[in-house]
Design a protein around this motif. Structure first.
Motif, PDB file in Angstrom:
ATOM      1  N   VAL A  29     -19.244  22.882  56.394  1.00  0.00           N
ATOM      2  CA  VAL A  29     -18.154  23.902  57.355  1.00  0.00           C
ATOM      3  C   VAL A  29     -16.946  23.715  56.162  1.00  0.00           C
ATOM      4  O   VAL A  29     -16.491  24.748  55.755  1.00  0.00           O
ATOM      5  N   PHE A  30     -16.432  22.499  55.868  1.00  0.00           N
ATOM      6  CA  PHE A  30     -15.270  22.517  55.393  1.00  0.00           C
ATOM      7  C   PHE A  30     -15.823  21.511  53.750  1.00  0.00           C
ATOM      8  O   PHE A  30     -14.817  21.245  53.336  1.00  0.00           O
ATOM      9  N   ARG A  31     -16.744  22.460  53.692  1.00  0.00           N
ATOM     10  CA  ARG A  31     -17.040  21.745  51.877  1.00  0.00           C
ATOM     11  C   ARG A  31     -16.109  21.978  51.230  1.00  0.00           C
ATOM     12  O   ARG A  31     -16.138  21.269  49.668  1.00  0.00           O
ATOM     13  N   LYS A  32     -15.598  23.647  51.285  1.00  0.00           N
ATOM     14  CA  LYS A  32     -14.772  23.810  50.141  1.00  0.00           C
ATOM     15  C   LYS A  32     -13.432  23.247  50.569  1.00  0.00           C
ATOM     16  O   LYS A  32     -12.601  24.016  49.484  1.00  0.00           O
ATOM     17  N   GLN A  33     -12.869  23.455  51.833  1.00  0.00           N
ATOM     18  CA  GLN A  33     -11.577  23.018  51.533  1.00  0.00           C
ATOM     19  C   GLN A  33     -11.187  21.546  51.421  1.00  0.00           C
ATOM     20  O   GLN A  33     -10.181  21.516  51.047  1.00  0.00           O
ATOM     21  N   LEU A  34     -12.183  20.754  51.335  1.00  0.00           N
ATOM     22  CA  LEU A  34     -12.051  19.767  50.289  1.00  0.00           C
ATOM     23  C   LEU A  34     -11.524  19.219  49.445  1.00  0.00           C
ATOM     24  O   LEU A  34     -11.262  18.510  48.599  1.00  0.00           O
ATOM     25  N   TYR A  75     -14.733  11.235  58.372  1.00  0.00           N
ATOM     26  CA  TYR A  75     -16.188  11.569  57.396  1.00  0.00           C
ATOM     27  C   TYR A  75     -16.569   9.470  57.068  1.00  0.00           C
ATOM     28  O   TYR A  75     -17.381   9.041  57.438  1.00  0.00           O
ATOM     29  N   PHE A 109     -19.705  19.486  60.637  1.00  0.00           N
ATOM     30  CA  PHE A 109     -18.433  20.041  60.176  1.00  0.00           C
ATOM     31  C   PHE A 109     -17.786  19.274  59.204  1.00  0.00           C
ATOM     32  O   PHE A 109     -17.333  20.637  57.619  1.00  0.00           O
ATOM     33  N   TYR A 130     -12.080  13.122  54.434  1.00  0.00           N
ATOM     34  CA  TYR A 130     -12.631  13.431  54.350  1.00  0.00           C
ATOM     35  C   TYR A 130     -12.828  11.215  54.162  1.00  0.00           C
ATOM     36  O   TYR A 130     -14.043  10.961  55.231  1.00  0.00           O
ATOM     37  N   SER A 186      -6.891  11.574  52.742  1.00  0.00           N
ATOM     38  CA  SER A 186      -7.328  12.529  52.755  1.00  0.00           C
ATOM     39  C   SER A 186      -8.580  12.975  53.508  1.00  0.00           C
ATOM     40  O   SER A 186      -8.942  11.483  55.095  1.00  0.00           O
ATOM     41  N   TYR A 195     -15.706  14.557  45.820  1.00  0.00           N
ATOM     42  CA  TYR A 195     -14.458  14.724  45.664  1.00  0.00           C
ATOM     43  C   TYR A 195     -13.894  13.779  44.397  1.00  0.00           C
ATOM     44  O   TYR A 195     -12.641  14.108  44.010  1.00  0.00           O
TER      45      TYR A 195
END
Length: 194
Positions: free
Chosen positions: A74-79, A35, A71, A31, A29, A19
């Motif tokens: 699931v949200f890998r593209k949005q991040l 996370y 999560f 992330y 963020s 990222y």
């Protein structure tokens, strides 16, 4: 089970570099807030104290790790999407009203600082610890709403400026932090200017 925690740490470090390289890593963020803070606040202390941790806390940590991994997947593209702030044109027309609100809030804070005695005693160099505590309890409603309101309205005004004005934004932020410290006696007000 500890392998899952180490796997989460490895994935978190890998995603941190990914990222950062794609320039989608910023201070608020999800992330970082969710996370990465999970690594430092939960996993690292868990691994340091592993044998002495109660069994129910172990299950909770492992379950939270699995949920966070799901999560992250699931949200890998949005991040990976960069954040853009588009200020609507009608918002700029409201700046005069925002400045009036800032003045009203500043006046309320100034009055609260005088009524509690924090401002006058701070300027005299006296100890204000007891006054600060009594003003938090007695004048908390009068003081906290304007304090938060000034910060939000100034943030909206700052977001409308381009980054070419970062020196003036830094100056106004420092002045706001100093004003909040002088009127409330709370050292956290200075951090607003940071």
């Amino acid at each position: 089970m500890k392998i899952l925690l180490y796997l989460y740490i490895i994935i978190s470090v890998y995603l941190l570099f990914k990222y950062s390289k794609s320039k989608t890593l910023y201070i608020f963020s999800p992330y970082i807030i969710i996370y990465l803070s999970f690594v430092f606040n939960d996993i690292v202390p868990f691994l340091l104290l592993y044998p002495d941790i109660p069994e129910n806390l172990q299950y909770t940590t492992f379950t939270a790790t699995i949920i966070n991994l799901l999560f992250l997947y699931v949200f890998r593209k949005q991040l990976l999407i960069q954040t853009n702030l588009d200020i609507p044109s009608f918002s700029i027309k409201l700046n005069k009203k925002r400045k009036i609100i800032i003045c009203c809030f500043a006046l309320l804070l100034f009055c609260a600082g005088i009524m509690s005695g924090v401002l006058t005693n701070l300027l005299k160099g006296n100890d204000i610890e007891d006054l600060r505590r009594t003003s938090e309890i007695g004048l908390g409603v009068i003081r906290d709403i304007p304090m938060l309101g000034i910060q939000i309205v100034m943030l909206v005004l700052f977001l409308q400026k381009s980054w070419n004005f970062y020196r003036s934004i830094a100056f106004y932020s420092f002045c706001l932090g100093a004003f909040l410290f002088l009127t409330t006696g709370n050292k956290g007000g200075v951090l607003v200017g940071q």
